[in-house]
Design an enzyme around this catalytic site. Sequence first.
Site, PDB file in Angstrom:
ATOM      1  N   GLU A 117       0.711  -1.276   0.029  1.00 55.15           N
ATOM      2  CA  GLU A 117       0.152   0.007   0.093  1.00 55.15           C
ATOM      3  C   GLU A 117       0.802   1.397  -0.073  1.00 55.15           C
ATOM      4  OE1 GLU A 117      -3.106  -0.461  -0.478  1.00 55.15           O
ATOM      5  OE2 GLU A 117      -3.903  -2.219   0.519  1.00 55.15           O
ATOM      6  N   HIS A 141      -3.105   1.865   8.536  1.00 55.40           N
ATOM      7  CA  HIS A 141      -4.001   1.187   7.744  1.00 55.40           C
ATOM      8  C   HIS A 141      -4.085  -0.148   8.644  1.00 55.40           C
ATOM      9  CE1 HIS A 141      -6.281  -1.372   5.394  1.00 55.40           C
ATOM     10  NE2 HIS A 141      -5.347  -2.202   5.146  1.00 55.40           N
ATOM     11  N   HIS A 143      -7.075  -3.701  10.045  1.00 59.90           N
ATOM     12  CA  HIS A 143      -8.152  -4.357   9.886  1.00 59.90           C
ATOM     13  C   HIS A 143      -8.852  -4.651  11.117  1.00 59.90           C
ATOM     14  CE1 HIS A 143      -5.573  -6.649   6.445  1.00 59.90           C
ATOM     15  NE2 HIS A 143      -6.046  -5.241   6.098  1.00 59.90           N
ATOM     16  N   GLU A 171     -17.689  11.154  22.764  1.00 58.95           N
ATOM     17  CA  GLU A 171     -16.424  12.154  22.228  1.00 58.95           C
ATOM     18  C   GLU A 171     -16.273  11.854  20.848  1.00 58.95           C
ATOM     19  OE1 GLU A 171     -12.967  11.940  24.758  1.00 58.95           O
ATOM     20  OE2 GLU A 171     -14.204  12.939  26.183  1.00 58.95           O
ATOM     21  N   HIS A 212     -12.829  -4.462   4.419  1.00 63.37           N
ATOM     22  CA  HIS A 212     -11.187  -4.475   4.316  1.00 63.37           C
ATOM     23  C   HIS A 212     -10.577  -3.781   5.546  1.00 63.37           C
ATOM     24  CE1 HIS A 212      -7.328  -4.014   1.965  1.00 63.37           C
ATOM     25  NE2 HIS A 212      -7.086  -3.978   3.425  1.00 63.37           N
TER      26      HIS A 212
END
Length: 273
Positions: A117, A141, A143, A171, A212
């Site tokens: 990525e 990133h 999962h 919040e 994803h």
Amino acid sequence: MDNVLDLKVVKLFVDTCHQSWLKGWNERNGGNMSYRMKEEEVAQIRHLFDFSGEWRPIGLTVENLAGEFFTVTGSGKYYKNVLREPENNICIVQIDEKGENYKIVWGLCEGGVPTSEFPTHLLNHSIKKEKTNGAYRVIMHAHPANTIALTFLLPLEDKVFTREIWEMITECPIVFPAGIGVVPWMVCGSSDIAYATGEKIKQFDAVIWSHHGIFCCGQDFDVAFGLMDTIEKSAEILIKVMSCGGKKQFITREQILALAEPYNVPIDPGMLD
Ligand code: 2HA
Ligand code: ZN
């Protein structure tokens, strides 16, 4: 300094990978992270870099990142192993003077390349660097399970996800007052997901990749990790509420907007229409 791993920000990078692993967000080789290093940080360890490696194409052009250094996780590497063997699972790369190629200057000692990525990270670093006058430096990133589960249950729309997730913890609108973006299912590691995420990251600090995971950013590791953690906690509450028969009462639109003034945050009322 005679060891890259002694640099405070590299220690923070490694620690954040480990915290993410402990959260259960990084099964197998899932997830990736990158940090745009400060000049003064690079200056402390530059003499330890090996500049003899080859330049490799990024796959897109990021002019405003020319000459910058990034700490980044390796492709196919497991977060589980980063704390034990950082030098084999993460690396430091330099971007060339055109913003078109990168070179590994430290790390991935047993071989490897930055995360699949990486082009997506760089494109989004480029956008956020410009939008925040250089303040944003971290992209994560991962999962997280409850957030992914929600992408099978809710319409895949920015406003729906923002409203539902804002509502679960008071919040949330204070932590991410712009809301959250959502992109449909796409091939991961592709230029399509890079550009689709880039469009959303102009408005939001977090983008959900349907079925994803989460892609999010911030000025430092605490802020980016805290954002991922807050979204996932809120998603967990929502999954529990849905599993118990659904909401019986709500935080209203007016109540959400009432947080803006006392906390001095620009909560986007447009996300509640
Ligand atoms: O395996 O998470 O999106 C790394 C990833 C790709
Ligand atoms: Zn992923």
